[in-house]
Enzyme design. Sequence first.
Site, PDB file in Angstrom:
ATOM      1  N   SER A 167      -9.438   8.525  -1.218  1.00 44.32           N
ATOM      2  CA  SER A 167      -9.196   9.544  -2.232  1.00 44.32           C
ATOM      3  C   SER A 167     -10.338   9.481  -3.233  1.00 44.32           C
ATOM      4  O   SER A 167     -11.483   9.701  -2.864  1.00 44.32           O
ATOM      5  CB  SER A 167      -7.824   9.324  -2.889  1.00 44.32           C
ATOM      6  OG  SER A 167      -7.531  10.362  -3.814  1.00 44.32           O
ATOM      7  N   THR A 168     -10.066   9.128  -4.478  1.00 48.60           N
ATOM      8  CA  THR A 168     -11.081   9.104  -5.525  1.00 48.60           C
ATOM      9  C   THR A 168     -12.225   8.163  -5.145  1.00 48.60           C
ATOM     10  O   THR A 168     -12.008   6.996  -4.866  1.00 48.60           O
ATOM     11  CB  THR A 168     -10.454   8.625  -6.846  1.00 48.60           C
ATOM     12  OG1 THR A 168      -9.232   9.336  -7.068  1.00 48.60           O
ATOM     13  CG2 THR A 168     -11.398   8.852  -8.002  1.00 48.60           C
ATOM     14  N   HIS A 193      -8.294  12.839   0.583  1.00 48.09           N
ATOM     15  CA  HIS A 193      -7.661  13.798  -0.316  1.00 48.09           C
ATOM     16  C   HIS A 193      -8.705  14.771  -0.843  1.00 48.09           C
ATOM     17  O   HIS A 193      -9.675  14.367  -1.492  1.00 48.09           O
ATOM     18  CB  HIS A 193      -7.020  13.080  -1.505  1.00 48.09           C
ATOM     19  CG  HIS A 193      -5.954  12.106  -1.131  1.00 48.09           C
ATOM     20  ND1 HIS A 193      -5.508  11.121  -1.990  1.00 48.09           N
ATOM     21  CD2 HIS A 193      -5.241  11.965   0.009  1.00 48.09           C
ATOM     22  CE1 HIS A 193      -4.564  10.412  -1.390  1.00 48.09           C
ATOM     23  NE2 HIS A 193      -4.388  10.903  -0.174  1.00 48.09           N
ATOM     24  N   MET A 284      -7.032   6.742  -6.007  1.00 48.87           N
ATOM     25  CA  MET A 284      -5.997   6.637  -7.022  1.00 48.87           C
ATOM     26  C   MET A 284      -4.633   6.850  -6.382  1.00 48.87           C
ATOM     27  O   MET A 284      -4.475   7.703  -5.517  1.00 48.87           O
ATOM     28  CB  MET A 284      -6.241   7.681  -8.117  1.00 48.87           C
ATOM     29  CG  MET A 284      -5.343   7.550  -9.333  1.00 48.87           C
ATOM     30  SD  MET A 284      -5.877   8.665 -10.664  1.00 48.87           S
ATOM     31  CE  MET A 284      -7.457   7.931 -11.109  1.00 48.87           C
ATOM     32  N   ASP A 287      -0.951   6.204  -1.844  1.00 50.94           N
ATOM     33  CA  ASP A 287      -0.921   6.772  -0.500  1.00 50.94           C
ATOM     34  C   ASP A 287      -1.569   5.803   0.484  1.00 50.94           C
ATOM     35  O   ASP A 287      -2.664   5.298   0.243  1.00 50.94           O
ATOM     36  CB  ASP A 287      -1.652   8.112  -0.490  1.00 50.94           C
ATOM     37  CG  ASP A 287      -1.495   8.849   0.831  1.00 50.94           C
ATOM     38  OD1 ASP A 287      -0.473   8.653   1.502  1.00 50.94           O
ATOM     39  OD2 ASP A 287      -2.407   9.629   1.173  1.00 50.94           O
TER      40      ASP A 287
END
Length: 355
Positions: A167-168, A193, A284, A287
């Site tokens: 993600s991030t 993501h 972040m 997940d």
Amino acid sequence: MTRVLVVDDSGFMRMALRRIIEAEGDLKVVGEASEAAAALELAGRLRPDVVTMDLEMPGLDGIEATRRLVALPDPPAVVMVSHHTRDGSANALAALGAGAADVLWKGSSLGSLDLAQIDRDLRGRLRHWAGQRPAAARAAPPLHVPTATGPASNLPGATDVVLLAASTGGPEALEALLSAAGPLAVPVVIAQHMPPDLSPDLARHLAARSGLPVVLGTHGMPLAAGTVAVIPGGTDGHLARAVGGGFVLRLGRGEGVVHPSADTLFRSAALVARGAVGIVLTGMGRDGAAGAAALRERGMAVLVQSPESCVVAGMPGAVIEGGLATGTGTPAALGARLHALTTPRAAGRILGSTA
């Protein structure tokens, strides 16, 4: 009450964003800034839960401001809100790589249609990311795991599919991992993501930087050995067994705010794979933790990016906290270990911690 800092060099846009953000009463704009230096000062003083960040501003741009915001001791989540993220996909990928949790485009103008789109999407995303800030996980120590030879580990050459979750900060971590891994003898599936429009650009970016065949996943696509498939943003992917052997990729939208879901992908692999390897990179939130548990229940390996090398260590930290990681390392170290783990005659330490 979720506290929001709005950063945009347009006075009209700051006013519009304030009205949109505060429309339902549970989000409050605690400060506004027209340039990055003021935003950094306000973030340190006001400690907002989430920041909406423009890209082009006087002085520091939004990407560098984001990089500095996520380096704060108690960093806010950053949602990039700019038409430049759509006009220049490289900027959007750079924003995610610098630490933005999400990107939302204004469009090419500031007309009512663009504001209506922001009104539909922004509040939900701000609520979600404000609730995912992993203040404790960022400082989590690296996990040191001895070489594993029991049922909780894949043996060299026994791996039949690799699953990457990020993600991030994910685009840069994925690039480093794939470049270090080189060509693999099994299919690779990525759950990063991101919004739908960015996925083709991520696939092209990773292909160009890694030299590997990276493609955008489609519904029903057979997963070929050596090919890296990127699940399209805004949807979820799961694995199914193909007639005659191998895997196919199925796409569909599940519940939740974040897509593609790492948990969905990992859980599906736990059901149909014989020797999946799940890797959780910077991001972040949590997940991937539930999916990692499903893989471990089937005796499959779960590797995570070392927290100190993450832009945001929430996702790897959740796997570590759950006692689910069979090894940690930097993205490059994980890539090298992945190559060993998917090579039949590999030997030596392949699942222990790597600095």
